[in-house]
Motif scaffolding. Structure first.
Motif, short mmCIF file in Angstrom:
data_model
loop_
_atom_site.label_atom_id
_atom_site.label_comp_id
_atom_site.label_asym_id
_atom_site.label_seq_id
_atom_site.Cartn_x
_atom_site.Cartn_y
_atom_site.Cartn_z
N GLU A 69 40.66 33.99 44.97
CA GLU A 69 41.92 33.48 44.42
C GLU A 69 41.72 32.95 43.00
O GLU A 69 42.51 33.25 42.11
N GLU A 70 40.66 32.17 42.80
CA GLU A 70 40.37 31.63 41.46
C GLU A 70 40.11 32.76 40.46
O GLU A 70 40.58 32.72 39.33
N LYS A 121 43.46 34.72 39.81
CA LYS A 121 44.36 33.86 39.03
C LYS A 121 43.87 33.74 37.59
O LYS A 121 44.67 33.78 36.66
N SER A 122 42.57 33.64 37.40
CA SER A 122 42.00 33.55 36.04
C SER A 122 42.29 34.82 35.25
O SER A 122 42.63 34.76 34.06
N ASP A 149 46.03 34.69 34.39
CA ASP A 149 46.29 33.64 33.39
C ASP A 149 45.81 34.09 32.01
O ASP A 149 46.49 33.85 31.01
N ASP A 163 47.05 38.82 46.95
CA ASP A 163 47.33 39.68 45.79
C ASP A 163 48.83 39.81 45.58
O ASP A 163 49.32 39.69 44.46
N LEU A 203 50.30 36.43 44.27
CA LEU A 203 49.88 36.18 42.88
C LEU A 203 50.54 37.18 41.94
O LEU A 203 51.01 36.82 40.86
N ASN A 234 54.35 36.53 41.61
CA ASN A 234 54.53 35.34 40.78
C ASN A 234 54.29 35.66 39.31
O ASN A 234 55.03 35.23 38.43
N TRP A 235 53.25 36.47 39.02
CA TRP A 235 52.96 36.84 37.64
C TRP A 235 54.11 37.66 37.06
O TRP A 235 54.55 37.42 35.93
#
Length: 168
Positions: free
Chosen positions: A52-53, A56-57, A60, A95, A98, A101-102
């Motif tokens: 997840e990190e 997400k990185s 981001d 996935d 995330l 949301n993205w």
């Protein structure tokens, strides 16, 4: 933006956007193989980060590059990202969430034509019956923008027709 701008250099000379999307795909495949398809939030990519990190990185950083570089994500890259996070058979529920949301928060990182095409080619293909709340939010957002742009274009073409009729 000058040619020596580091973001411009990374994006245009080194295609960092494509590399970032491919890296995310590689991470996804790695964790899928490591867990035999049972991806969970806490699954570790390595000894430092959970999947997840890591995912997400990646997202981001992609968002930061687009916003700080005053760039639009081209349709091809948007479709690649959608395919990795949403339609890929190896995409986990993490996935999906995330990714959705993205695509919601970064809708303005696509130009209007890309937003329309992304709706037509990807978002409209979502299974509306089985959508999560985030999936429905994404569908609603792109559908609203799609309809608004089609309305604008229809009005624009009818106004053009009225003007040419008046001039005749």
């Amino acid at each position: 933006m000058s040619a020596s701008d580091p973001i411009s250099l990374l994006v245009h000379k080194h295609d960092i956007i494509s590399a970032l999307i491919q890296s995310l795909s590689t991470c996804q495949l790695h964790v899928w193989n490591k867990t035999h398809g049972h991806v969970t939030i806490e699954k570790s990519m390595d000894d430092r980060f959970t999947y997840e990190e890591s995912a997400k990185s990646h997202l981001d950083l992609l968002s930061l590059l687009l916003k700080k570089g005053y760039l639009y994500l081209i349709l091809k890259r948007g479709q690649e990202l959608w395919d990795i996070l949403i339609t890929n058979e190896k995409a986990s529920s993490l996935d999906h969430e995330l990714g959705l949301n993205w695509f919601i928060t970064c809708v303005d990182d696509f130009n209007r034509d890309s937003q329309l095409a992304l709706f037509e080619k990807r978002v409209s293909k979502l299974d509306l019956i089985n959508l999560s709340p985030k999936g429905f939010e994404c569908y609603k957002l792109y559908f609203a923008r799609y309809n608004l742009e089609r309305f604008r274009r229809t009005n624009s073409s009818s106004n053009d027709s009225n003007v040419s009729t008046l001039s005749n």
